[in-house]
Design a protein around this motif. Structure first.
Motif, short mmCIF file in Angstrom:
data_model
loop_
_atom_site.label_atom_id
_atom_site.label_comp_id
_atom_site.label_asym_id
_atom_site.label_seq_id
_atom_site.Cartn_x
_atom_site.Cartn_y
_atom_site.Cartn_z
N ALA A 105 0.83 -1.21 0.00
CA ALA A 105 0.00 0.00 0.00
C ALA A 105 0.86 1.25 0.00
CB ALA A 105 -0.92 -0.02 1.22
N SER A 106 1.96 1.24 0.75
CA SER A 106 2.83 2.42 0.80
C SER A 106 3.47 2.68 -0.57
CB SER A 106 3.91 2.24 1.87
OG SER A 106 4.84 1.23 1.50
N LEU A 107 3.83 1.62 -1.28
CA LEU A 107 4.40 1.78 -2.62
C LEU A 107 3.37 2.31 -3.60
CD1 LEU A 107 6.48 -1.51 -2.80
CD2 LEU A 107 7.40 0.80 -2.96
N LEU A 108 2.16 1.75 -3.55
CA LEU A 108 1.11 2.23 -4.45
C LEU A 108 0.79 3.70 -4.16
CD1 LEU A 108 -0.83 1.42 -6.73
CD2 LEU A 108 -2.50 0.82 -4.98
N ASP A 126 -8.01 5.97 -12.71
CA ASP A 126 -6.87 6.88 -12.82
C ASP A 126 -5.59 6.27 -12.26
OD1 ASP A 126 -8.60 8.76 -13.90
OD2 ASP A 126 -8.99 9.74 -11.97
N TYR A 127 -5.72 5.19 -11.50
CA TYR A 127 -4.54 4.56 -10.89
C TYR A 127 -3.87 3.57 -11.84
CZ TYR A 127 -6.03 6.36 -6.32
OH TYR A 127 -6.36 7.17 -5.26
N LYS A 128 -4.35 3.48 -13.08
CA LYS A 128 -3.87 2.45 -14.01
C LYS A 128 -2.34 2.44 -14.13
CE LYS A 128 -4.44 3.28 -18.42
NZ LYS A 128 -3.12 3.34 -19.12
N ASP A 129 -1.75 3.60 -14.35
CA ASP A 129 -0.30 3.63 -14.56
C ASP A 129 0.47 3.37 -13.27
OD1 ASP A 129 -0.65 4.13 -17.27
OD2 ASP A 129 -0.60 6.31 -17.02
N ALA A 130 -0.10 3.79 -12.14
CA ALA A 130 0.54 3.48 -10.85
C ALA A 130 0.53 1.98 -10.60
CB ALA A 130 -0.18 4.23 -9.72
N VAL A 131 -0.57 1.31 -10.97
CA VAL A 131 -0.65 -0.14 -10.84
C VAL A 131 0.37 -0.82 -11.75
CG1 VAL A 131 -2.12 -2.16 -11.20
CG2 VAL A 131 -3.05 -0.12 -10.11
N ALA A 132 0.49 -0.31 -12.97
CA ALA A 132 1.48 -0.86 -13.91
C ALA A 132 2.89 -0.74 -13.34
CB ALA A 132 1.38 -0.16 -15.26
N LYS A 133 3.18 0.42 -12.74
CA LYS A 133 4.52 0.63 -12.15
C LYS A 133 4.74 -0.29 -10.97
CE LYS A 133 7.69 4.24 -10.62
NZ LYS A 133 7.89 5.70 -10.41
N PHE A 134 3.69 -0.56 -10.21
CA PHE A 134 3.80 -1.45 -9.05
C PHE A 134 4.33 -2.82 -9.47
CE2 PHE A 134 2.42 -4.57 -6.01
CZ PHE A 134 2.49 -3.94 -4.78
N GLN A 144 1.55 -2.76 -18.62
CA GLN A 144 0.15 -2.44 -18.83
C GLN A 144 -0.72 -3.69 -18.84
OE1 GLN A 144 -1.59 0.49 -19.12
NE2 GLN A 144 0.24 1.62 -18.52
N ILE A 145 -0.14 -4.81 -19.27
CA ILE A 145 -0.88 -6.07 -19.23
C ILE A 145 -1.18 -6.45 -17.78
CG2 ILE A 145 -0.89 -8.49 -19.88
CD1 ILE A 145 -0.91 -6.32 -22.12
N PHE A 146 -0.19 -6.23 -16.91
CA PHE A 146 -0.42 -6.47 -15.48
C PHE A 146 -1.57 -5.59 -14.98
CE2 PHE A 146 0.22 -5.33 -11.06
CZ PHE A 146 0.40 -6.56 -10.45
N TYR A 148 -3.99 -4.34 -16.71
CA TYR A 148 -5.23 -4.84 -17.30
C TYR A 148 -5.77 -6.03 -16.51
CZ TYR A 148 -8.38 -7.10 -20.62
OH TYR A 148 -9.46 -7.69 -21.21
N ASP A 149 -4.89 -6.95 -16.13
CA ASP A 149 -5.32 -8.10 -15.34
C ASP A 149 -5.92 -7.68 -14.00
OD1 ASP A 149 -4.50 -9.78 -17.34
OD2 ASP A 149 -2.65 -10.42 -16.36
N VAL A 150 -5.33 -6.65 -13.38
CA VAL A 150 -5.83 -6.15 -12.10
C VAL A 150 -7.24 -5.58 -12.27
CG1 VAL A 150 -5.52 -4.36 -10.35
CG2 VAL A 150 -3.56 -5.74 -11.09
N TYR A 151 -7.41 -4.74 -13.29
CA TYR A 151 -8.71 -4.11 -13.48
C TYR A 151 -9.75 -5.11 -13.98
CZ TYR A 151 -7.03 0.56 -12.48
OH TYR A 151 -6.54 1.66 -11.83
#
Length: 851
Positions: A105-108, A126-134, A144-146, A148-151
Motif C-alpha cells: 500500500a505504501s508503494l502504491l 486513474d490509478y492504471k499507470d501506478a498499478v502498472a509501475k507497481f 500495462q498487461i499487469f 489490465y489483469d488487475v482491473y
C-alpha cells in the motif's frame, strides 16, 4: 452488522485479509480494492515464502509475500523500498502478511502521489499507470498487461478458494482496442494481433530462441511459478536465456505465443531440440487456485491443434510434464525411445532436467480427455430438475451438465424457453455446466419446456446428441412444473444456543426452512446481553444448502459465565419471494456457571499420532468415503496450534457409523476422576459415542450433537464397568432425520478436567494479573488472574495506540484463581495490552500477537 462469507486461504481467513487490505488502504490513502486485485493477480492471496516453494524452471527471480514484492535487478526492489517506507526490517515485510500488505500500500501510494492522485477524488481507473509501475515489469507494454489483469479482476469479481473480490463497475476502455498503434502495447487485445501457428494466440515475440528446431516429437507442460504478465516479461528478457512457445493465463485461458513452433524455444534444456513448450500461469503448490477449468480447456484446444499439425500421439509419453524424468516409465523411454536419438544428453540417468512442474496437482487424465474430446458428440449427462418434475421451487435455477465443453454462443443461440421468461445464463469455467437462472423467479403453477436445438455444438464443433443415442444432430428437451405461490415468511426450524448450561465458547447456528434474501438478513441479526446491551459478533456466514438458509456467527469475545443472552432476528426478514416476518424471532440462553479446570492431557491433537482415519476402521459403514476423513488442522482449536477435524457424509437415511480409532488405546483408571475432551459441535442431531475396552467393548452414548461451537464433554470413569479400562474410539452414529453430513473438531483429550466455579480451591492472599501464555501467541491465549475476595472484574484489551479493542471480562467472580481464553482471530499481528480492574486493584500487562 453484515454477515460475511469466510474461508481459509492458507492460514489466513478471508475477512482478516479484507480487513488488512482496508486498514492499509485507509492508512496510506489508496483504494483497498486495488490492493485486493493486485494480490489476486500476483499470488491469489497466498503469502509466498520462496524458500517453501519450488523455483521456476526458467530461473525467474522470486516474489515475496501476498503482494508479490520483488528484490532483483530485472523487476526491481519493491520489497526493499516498501520496508524502507515503513521503517521496518526486510525480514518482517517478507514474513508478516499484514506488514507485506502495508508495504504494498505504501508503494502504491508513492506511485499514485507522483501522478497527483488522491483517494476519494481520483477515479479508480486513474490509478492504471501506478498499478502498472507497481508490477516492476520493465517493459511498459507488458506492465500495462499487469494493470489490465488487475482491473479485469475488479470488473468481473471473484468468489472462491478463500478469495472474495467484490465486482465493480470499471471502465475497461482505459485500455483502448488499438493499443498497438496508440501505445505500443501488444497483447491486451487478442483480436488485433494473432499467431500464425495458432490463430487464437497473440504473437508477442521473445528474442530467446534458436532458429529451426530439427525434430518435433513431444509437447512439454510447464507451470510459471509466477504471474502471467511477470512471466511474459521475464521470458522476453534477453538475459534470462529462457522462453517458451506459449504462455497461458489462468483466469481466462488467454494465450501468448513467444516463439514460432518451427523454432527452438529455451524451455527444457536438453529436450529443446525435439519439444514444444507451453507455460501455464500459477504455482504448483496451489493447483486448486491456479489450474482453472478454462485454462485446462484452452490449453487442450491448443495442444489438439498442435498434435494434428505435428503428428504427435496423444498419450502420456508424448504430452509430458517437465517432471517426466520422475515418471516410472522414464528409464525405458529415455533408453529405448527417441530421447537418446534426438539428444544424447538426455540419456543421463536422471536427465539434464530436474524440475518438478507441473506437479502432482496437474490433472493429467482430465487434461488428456479434454484433448481427445472432439471425437465424441456432446450430450446431456444430468439435469436439475429431471424432466417431468412437479412442484419445482420457483426461485431455483435449471442446471444442465454436458459430457464435454460446449461452444457457449451456439448453445445460447439454440436455447428456447416456453413460455418465454427473462433469465441469466451462467457457464462454469470449463464450459460443461450451464445454469439457467430466472431473473426474479419462474411463474408459479406453470409448466415450462426448455429446448436446446440441433445447432448447439461442443467447443470442437460436433453437434449435440440430444437423445444420447450416440448420433449427433437431435435436440435436447426437458419439461417441469413450478410450485403454487409461496405466501409464508421464513421460519427457524433448528437453532443454537437455547436453554441453560451453554458453553461460554458457544457459537450460533440457525437453520431456516427456506432461503433468505441476504440483503434483509444483513441488518437484522443481534446478540444481546442480560442488560439488553448489544454484544459484538463476528465470523458471520450465510449459506443456502438443501433449499434452506443456514446462518452462523459467534461473539467477538468469549461469553461471560452464568449470564443470560438473547439472539434476535428482527422483524422484516424476507424469503426470496419477498414474504417478510412480522415479529422478531427471539432465542434466549444462559451460559454455564463454572470455569474450566485443566486436567492431565492424554492427547492434544497437535499431530495425527495413533488416530486412524475412519476408512481404516471396519466399524465405519454407510458413508461417502470421498467426503469422510479425519485430519489435524489449525482451523479451530481450544488451545495449542491444532485440533482434530472429522468430516463425514452419510449415504443413506439411517444406519451409518463413523469411527475414529486411537490405536494406542490409552489406559484410564477410576482414580483419574473424569475422562473428557473439547468438542466443537455441528448441531447435526446425530449421536456421539465414546468406545472403551473393559476388557470387552463398551459403548457410552453421549447423546445427540445438539450444540454448535466448543463444549467440554466429560463422564466419570467410574461409570464404565469392568477392569483394565482403555479408551479407544470417538464415534458418530447416524440418526434418522438428522443431518447427513457435518464436521466436528476435537481437542485436549484428558483425565481430571472439569468445569468448576473457580479454577483453584485455594483462596489467594492477594489480587494479581499473570502474564498471558503462550506469549507471543497465534490467535488465542490464556489470561489468568487471582482474586482475594469476591469482586466485580473487568479486563480490557488495547492496541499500541491506546484504542480499546475488546472487553473480555465484565462481571462478578468468586475469590480464587481464574483463567480466561482470549480469541484474537480478527486482529492483525502486533503488540497489545490487557488491563485488569477489580475493585481498587488494577494492573496492565503486554502481550504479542504473531500470525
Amino acid at each position: 452488522m453484515i454477515l460475511i462469507l469466510m474461508f481459509l486461504p492458507g492460514l489466513i481467513k478471508t475477512q482478516d485479509l479484507k480487513n488488512y487490505f482496508k486498514l492499509a488502504g485507509d492508512e496510506f490513502g489508496v483504494p483497498s480494492e486495488l490492493l485486493e486485485a493486485i494480490a489476486f493477480v500476483n499470488t491469489r492471496w497466498v503469502h509466498i515464502e520462496p524458500e517453501k516453494f519450488a523455483p521456476p524452471c526458467d530461473g525467474r527471480p522470486p516474489v515475496y509475500g501476498i503482494m508479490g514484492l520483488r528484490d532483483d535487478d530485472w523487476f526491481g526492489h519493491s520489497l526493499v523500498e516498501g520496508a524502507k517506507l515503513l521503517n521496518l526490517p526486510i525480514e518482517v515485510v517478507k514474513k508478516d502478511v499484514y506488514q507485506n500488505i502495508r508495504a504494498g500500500a505504501s508503494l502504491l501510494a508513492k506511485f499514485s502521489s507522483e501522478k497527483g492522485l488522491k483517494k476519494g477524488v481520483s477515479r479508480i481507473e486513474d490509478y492504471k499507470d501506478a498499478v502498472a509501475k507497481f508490477s516492476g515489469i520493465p517493459q511498459p507494454e507488458i506492465a500495462q498487461i499487469f494493470a489490465y489483469d488487475v482491473y479485469k479482476a475488479l470488473s468481473t469479481g471473484f468468489d472462491g478458494f478463500g478469495i472474495k473480490i467484490e465486482k465493480m463497475d470499471v471502465d475497461l476502455s482505459i485500455f483502448p482496442k488499438n493499443l498497438f498503434e496508440k501505445a505500443g502495447l501488444k497483447i491486451v487485445n487478442p483480436d488485433e494481433i494473432n499467431s500464425d501457428d495458432y490463430p487464437p494466440a497473440v504473437w508477442d515475440p521473445s528474442p530467446n530462441y534458436t532458429a529451426n528446431r530439427p525434430y518435433t516429437t513431444r509437447i512439454v507442460i510447464h507451470v510459471t511459478q509466477g504471474s502471467f504478465a511477470g512471466s511474459v516479461s521475464w521470458l522476453k528478457n534477453p538475459s534470462s536465456q529462457a522462453s517458451a512457445h506459449y504462455v497461458i493465463r489462468s483466469s481466462d485461458g488467454y494465450i501468448v505465443q513467444l516463439v514460432r513452433e518451427k523454432d527452438k524455444a529455451w524451455h527444457a534444456r536438453c529436450w529443446n531440440n525435439f519439444t514444444l513448450g507451453i507455460e501455464h500461469e500459477g504455482y504448483i503448490e496451489n493447483p486448486q487456485v491456479w489450474f482453472t477449468p478454462i485454462m485446462y480447456l484452452e490449453s487442450a484446444k491448443l495442444v489438439r491443434n498442435m498434435v494434428n499439425r505435428w503428428s504427435i500421439p496423444v498419450d502420456s509419453n508424448h504430452i509430458i510434464g517437465h517432471n517426466f524424468w520422475q515418471q516410472p516409465q522414464w528409464p525405458v523411454v529415455r533408453r529405448e525411445w527417441d530421447f537418446a536419438t534426438y539428444d544424447p544428453a538426455s540419456t543421463y540417468p536422471t536427465s539434464c532436467n530436474n524440475h518438478t512442474d507441473p506437479g502432482p496437482g496437474w490433472n493429467w487424465s482430465y487434461y488428456l480427455n479434454l484433448i481427445r474430446a472432439d471425437q465424441v458428440a456432446p450430450k446431456v449427462v444430468s439435469v436439475i430438475p429431471e424432466s417431468g418434475t412437479r412442484n419445482f421451487l420457483a426461485y431455483k435455477s435449471v442446471v444442465i451438465n454436458f459430457s464435454i465443453p460446449m461452444d457457449k454462443l451456439s448453445v445460447e443461440s439454440n436455447l428456447v424457453i416456453n413460455p418465454r421468461d427473462t433469465v441469466t445464463l451462467i457457464w462454469s469455467s470449463d464450459q460443461k455446466t450451464l445454469e439457467i437462472k430466472p431473473n426474479k423467479f419462474w411463474e408459479f403453477s406453470t409448466t415450462y419446456t426448455i429446448k436446446i436445438d440441433t445447432g448447439a455444438k461442443s467447443v470442437f464443433g460436433l453437434k449435440i446428441d440430444g437423445d444420447g443415442d450416440g448420433v449427433p444432430g437431435d435436440p435436447y428437451i426437458i419439461e417441469f412444473t413450478t410450485t403454487a405461490p409461496d405466501v409464508t415468511p421464513p421460519a427457524v426450524v433448528k437453532g443454537y444456543p437455547v436453554g441453560d448450561g451453554v458453553s461460554i465458547y458457544a457459537e450460533m447456528k440457525f437453520v431456516f426452512n427456506e432461503p433468505i434474501e441476504s440483503a434483509s438478513l444483513s441488518s437484522r441479526v443481534r446478540l444481546f446481553d442480560e442488560n439488553d446491551q448489544i454484544v459484538s459478533i463476528t465470523s458471520g456466514r450465510h449459506i443456502i444448502k438443501d433449499d434452506k438458509s443456514i446462518v452462523t456467527f459467534k461473539p467477538a469475545s468469549v461469553l461471560m459465565r452464568d449470564k443470560t443472552y438473547k439472539v434476535k432476528f428482527l422483524a422484516g426478514l424476507k424469503d426470496l419471494f419477498g414474504n417478510a416476518t412480522a415479529e422478531d424471532y427471539v432465542f434466549t440462553f444462559k451460559t454455564e456457571p463454572g470455569f474450566f479446570y485443566q486436567g492431565t492431557l492424554i492427547d492434544s491433537f497437535e499431530t495425527i499420532g495413533s488416530w486412524w482415519k475412519p476408512s481404516q476402521s471396519g466399524s465405519t459403514i454407510g458413508v461417502d468415503t470421498t467426503m469422510t476423513n479425519f485430519v489435524i488442522t489449525s482451523e479451530k482449536k481450544i488451545s495449542g496450534s491444532n485440533s482434530g477435524k472429522l468430516t463425514y457424509k452419510f449415504t443413506g437415511n439411517a444406519g451409518g457409523v463413523v469411527r475414529v480409532y486411537n490405536a494406542s488405546k490409552p489406559g484410564i483408571a477410576d482414580s483419574y476422576g473424569d475422562l473428557g475432551l473439547w468438542i466443537y459441535g455441528d448441531l447435526s442431531g446425530n449421536k456421539l459415542e465414546l468406545w472403551f475396552y473393559n476388557p470387552s467393548n463398551y459403548i457410552v452414548d453421549l447423546g445427540n450433537i445438539n450444540w454448535y461451537g466448543w463444549r467440554f464433554i466429560s463422564l466419570p470413569i467410574s461409570s464404565i464397568p469392568g477392569t483394565s479400562k482403555q479408551f479407544h474410539s470417538i464415534v458418530v452414529r447416524q440418526v434418522s432425520g438428522a443431518d447427513k453430513e457435518g464436521e466436528l473438531y476435537f481437542d485436549d483429550l484428558q483425565v481430571g478436567g472439569k468445569i468448576t466455579s473457580v479454577y483453584s480451591s485455594e483462596i489467594p492472599l492477594d489480587f494479581s494479573l499473570s502474564q498471558n501464555y503462550p506469549n507471543p501467541f497465534n490467535s488465542s491465549t490464556i489470561i489468568e488472574f487471582s482474586l482475594a475476595v469476591k469482586s466485580y472484574v473487568k479486563i480490557y484489551v488495547y492496541d499500541i495506540l491506546g484504542r480499546e479493542i475488546s472487553t473480555i471480562v465484565d462481571g462478578e467472580f468468586e475469590s480464587g484463581v481464574h483463567r480466561i481464553k482470549f480469541e484474537a482471530d480478527d486482529l492483525p499481528s502486533g503488540v497489545y495490552f490487557y488491563r485488569l480492574i477489580a475493585g481498587k486493584f488494577s494492573q496492565t500487562r503486554k502481550m504479542i500477537l504473531i500470525k
